[in-house]
Design a protein around this motif. Structure first.
Motif, PDB file in Angstrom:
ATOM      1  N   LYS A  49       0.821  -1.207   0.000  1.00  0.00           N
ATOM      2  CA  LYS A  49       0.000   0.000   0.000  1.00  0.00           C
ATOM      3  C   LYS A  49       0.863   1.268   0.000  1.00  0.00           C
ATOM      4  O   LYS A  49       0.441   2.319   0.415  1.00  0.00           O
ATOM      5  N   TYR A  50       2.095   1.144  -0.487  1.00  0.00           N
ATOM      6  CA  TYR A  50       3.003   2.282  -0.499  1.00  0.00           C
ATOM      7  C   TYR A  50       2.632   3.274  -1.597  1.00  0.00           C
ATOM      8  O   TYR A  50       2.242   2.896  -2.685  1.00  0.00           O
ATOM      9  N   ASP A  51       2.781   4.565  -1.284  1.00  0.00           N
ATOM     10  CA  ASP A  51       2.638   5.628  -2.275  1.00  0.00           C
ATOM     11  C   ASP A  51       3.991   5.749  -2.965  1.00  0.00           C
ATOM     12  O   ASP A  51       4.883   6.458  -2.488  1.00  0.00           O
ATOM     13  N   VAL A  52       4.162   5.026  -4.070  1.00  0.00           N
ATOM     14  CA  VAL A  52       5.477   4.947  -4.694  1.00  0.00           C
ATOM     15  C   VAL A  52       5.946   6.287  -5.260  1.00  0.00           C
ATOM     16  O   VAL A  52       7.144   6.544  -5.312  1.00  0.00           O
ATOM     17  N   TYR A  53       5.031   7.157  -5.643  1.00  0.00           N
ATOM     18  CA  TYR A  53       5.429   8.459  -6.208  1.00  0.00           C
ATOM     19  C   TYR A  53       6.040   9.359  -5.137  1.00  0.00           C
ATOM     20  O   TYR A  53       7.104   9.951  -5.344  1.00  0.00           O
ATOM     21  N   SER A  54       5.384   9.451  -3.992  1.00  0.00           N
ATOM     22  CA  SER A  54       5.959  10.228  -2.884  1.00  0.00           C
ATOM     23  C   SER A  54       7.252   9.596  -2.413  1.00  0.00           C
ATOM     24  O   SER A  54       8.239  10.281  -2.138  1.00  0.00           O
ATOM     25  N   PHE A  55       7.235   8.279  -2.327  1.00  0.00           N
ATOM     26  CA  PHE A  55       8.418   7.567  -1.862  1.00  0.00           C
ATOM     27  C   PHE A  55       9.601   7.801  -2.792  1.00  0.00           C
ATOM     28  O   PHE A  55      10.717   8.038  -2.328  1.00  0.00           O
ATOM     29  N   ALA A  56       9.368   7.760  -4.101  1.00  0.00           N
ATOM     30  CA  ALA A  56      10.453   7.961  -5.067  1.00  0.00           C
ATOM     31  C   ALA A  56      11.078   9.348  -4.924  1.00  0.00           C
ATOM     32  O   ALA A  56      12.305   9.496  -4.939  1.00  0.00           O
TER      33      ALA A  56
END
Length: 132
Positions: A49-56
Motif C-alpha cells: 500500500k506504499y505511495d510509490v510516487y511520494s516515496f520515489a
C-alpha cells in the motif's frame, strides 16, 4: 545513460527480473527511479500500500543527501543505504550514476539474502540497459 530510449520490451525484461529476484523472495515493493525521483518502473507483491510516487521523490532526496555526506568524509560515494524499522526495511542500491533500485521488505527476509538477490538483479538489469 539515456533511459528515455529504453524500449517497452526492455522494461518488461527488467520487470521480469525484479519479480523473479525480489518479489518472489518476499519483497513487498521494488522501485527503480532516476536521481530526480522519477519512477522508471515499480513492482509490488499485490498487497503493498506504499505511495510509490511520494516515496520515489523522498528517496531521491535522501540518496542525494547521503551522497553529499559521503563527499564530506572523503568518500566518492556510498553506493548502498539501508534503513531498518520494526516491521519494514528499506534498501537502496545504485544501478549506475543515474538510477537507484529501492527495495521495501519485512523482517522475514534477511539483509544478506536480499543483498545477494539485489546484486544479481542489478547485474542482469545493467546488461539490458547496455543493449540500448
Amino acid at each position: 545513460m539515456n533511459y528515455g530510449v529504453v524500449s517497452q520490451e526492455q522494461l518488461e525484461k527488467i520487470d521480469e527480473i525484479l519479480t523473479e529476484k525480489l518479489i518472489k523472495i518476499g519483497v513487498d515493493c521494488v522501485i527503480i527511479i532516476d536521481m530526480a525521483g522519477n519512477i522508471i518502473t515499480a513492482k509490488d507483491n499485490g498487497t503493498s500500500k506504499y505511495d510509490v510516487y511520494s516515496f520515489a521523490a523522498l528517496a531521491a532526496g535522501n540518496f542525494a543527501t547521503v551522497d553529499a555526506m559521503a563527499k564530506l568524509v572523503g568518500e566518492q560515494e556510498f553506493s548502498l543505504l539501508f534503513h531498518k524499522g520494526a516491521e519494514c526495511n528499506i534498501h537502496f542500491s545504485k544501478i549506475d550514476d543515474e538510477l537507484l533500485l529501492i527495495t521495501m521488505f519485512g523482517k522475514s527476509i534477511s539483509l544478506g539474502f536480499l543483498r545477494l538477490n539485489v546484486v544479481e538483479a542489478i547485474e542482469r538489469i545493467k546488461k539490458i540497459w547496455a543493449r540500448k
